[in-house]
Design a protein around this motif. Structure first.
Motif, PDB file in Angstrom:
ATOM      1  N   ARG A 133      56.898  10.825  43.716  1.00  0.00           N
ATOM      2  CA  ARG A 133      55.901  10.379  44.683  1.00  0.00           C
ATOM      3  C   ARG A 133      56.584   9.589  45.789  1.00  0.00           C
ATOM      4  NH1 ARG A 133      52.074   5.965  41.560  1.00  0.00           N
ATOM      5  NH2 ARG A 133      53.763   4.521  41.239  1.00  0.00           N
ATOM      6  N   TRP A 139      61.820  15.669  45.189  1.00  0.00           N
ATOM      7  CA  TRP A 139      61.636  17.106  45.102  1.00  0.00           C
ATOM      8  C   TRP A 139      60.154  17.407  45.259  1.00  0.00           C
ATOM      9  CZ3 TRP A 139      62.817  14.040  40.888  1.00  0.00           C
ATOM     10  CH2 TRP A 139      61.837  13.946  39.906  1.00  0.00           C
ATOM     11  N   GLU A 140      59.861  18.650  45.465  1.00  0.00           N
ATOM     12  CA  GLU A 140      58.472  19.103  45.577  1.00  0.00           C
ATOM     13  C   GLU A 140      58.008  19.646  44.226  1.00  0.00           C
ATOM     14  OE1 GLU A 140      56.430  18.977  48.298  1.00  0.00           O
ATOM     15  OE2 GLU A 140      58.044  17.883  49.319  1.00  0.00           O
ATOM     16  N   GLY A 141      56.752  19.478  43.937  1.00  0.00           N
ATOM     17  CA  GLY A 141      56.165  20.066  42.742  1.00  0.00           C
ATOM     18  C   GLY A 141      56.481  19.307  41.466  1.00  0.00           C
ATOM     19  N   GLU A 142      56.303  20.015  40.366  1.00  0.00           N
ATOM     20  CA  GLU A 142      56.471  19.435  39.038  1.00  0.00           C
ATOM     21  C   GLU A 142      57.624  20.118  38.308  1.00  0.00           C
ATOM     22  OE1 GLU A 142      53.047  18.333  36.155  1.00  0.00           O
ATOM     23  OE2 GLU A 142      53.620  20.391  35.645  1.00  0.00           O
ATOM     24  N   ARG A 143      58.407  19.322  37.593  1.00  0.00           N
ATOM     25  CA  ARG A 143      59.464  19.845  36.731  1.00  0.00           C
ATOM     26  C   ARG A 143      59.043  19.576  35.292  1.00  0.00           C
ATOM     27  NH1 ARG A 143      65.060  17.826  39.623  1.00  0.00           N
ATOM     28  NH2 ARG A 143      64.701  18.877  41.609  1.00  0.00           N
ATOM     29  N   THR A 144      59.374  20.511  34.399  1.00  0.00           N
ATOM     30  CA  THR A 144      58.940  20.352  33.015  1.00  0.00           C
ATOM     31  C   THR A 144      60.062  20.630  32.032  1.00  0.00           C
ATOM     32  OG1 THR A 144      58.168  22.632  32.887  1.00  0.00           O
ATOM     33  CG2 THR A 144      56.554  20.980  33.554  1.00  0.00           C
ATOM     34  N   SER A 160      56.776  16.222  31.723  1.00  0.00           N
ATOM     35  CA  SER A 160      56.701  16.755  33.081  1.00  0.00           C
ATOM     36  C   SER A 160      56.994  15.615  34.042  1.00  0.00           C
ATOM     37  CB  SER A 160      55.329  17.378  33.362  1.00  0.00           C
ATOM     38  OG  SER A 160      54.318  16.413  33.245  1.00  0.00           O
ATOM     39  N   VAL A 175      57.067  14.306  38.246  1.00  0.00           N
ATOM     40  CA  VAL A 175      56.703  14.463  39.650  1.00  0.00           C
ATOM     41  C   VAL A 175      57.324  13.309  40.422  1.00  0.00           C
ATOM     42  CG1 VAL A 175      54.558  15.726  39.229  1.00  0.00           C
ATOM     43  CG2 VAL A 175      54.501  13.234  39.373  1.00  0.00           C
TER      44      VAL A 175
END
Length: 151
Positions: free
Chosen positions: A100, A80-85, A96, A98
């Motif tokens: 890669r 996925w793109e971005g950060e999930r929290t 959080s 990410v």
């Protein structure tokens, strides 16, 4: 990824170490009932030069729970793109995530006991796990960790 010291009376625990550096890790342990609808547990994090522990993290059943968050990350093993929290209702534990390239997921575990108290502290470590089997195993282990106390 999961670990227990093997004692018969011990409750389950979940220990994860970063695949990039085994000296970095997080452990969830010592679940116990806290009140109707919630469970209390211990979170420990460590890295070279750092050891942090919160003794009273509370998971509410009506709150978005950690097991569901980790399961969703494991299901998205293609990335996925971005950060999930995610964080506890009280804000004393946050995670959080990410993705890669190369198929690994970085989970940053932030411990912040008593977040509204002046002079408090914050500590974070990042564990990198393989997006496929390691994340699926972690999701199952965390689900089991919380399910044991609800029985």
């Amino acid at each position: 990824m999961t670990s227990s010291d093997g004692a018969i009376d011990d409750k389950p625990d979940v220990t994860m170490r970063s695949m990039d550096n085994a000296a970095v890790g997080v452990r969830l342990s010592e679940t116990q009932p806290f009140d109707e609808g919630c469970v209390q547990y211990v979170v420990e994090a460590w890295a070279p030069g750092l050891t942090a522990r919160i003794d009273e993290v509370v998971a509410w059943i009506w709150d978005a729970d950690l097991a569901a968050f980790i399961s969703e990350l494991a299901a998205d093993f293609q990335g996925w793109e971005g950060e999930r929290t995610w964080k506890t209702y009280d804000g004393d534990l946050a995670v959080s995530a990410v993705f890669r390239s190369g198929g690994s997921i970085g989970l940053t575990w932030t411990l912040r006991p008593w977040p509204d108290v002046a002079g408090g502290w914050t500590a974070s470590v990042t564990t990198w796990l393989e997006a496929g089997e390691q994340m699926s195993s972690l999701a199952a282990d965390i689900q089991h960790f919380f399910a044991e106390e609800s029985q």
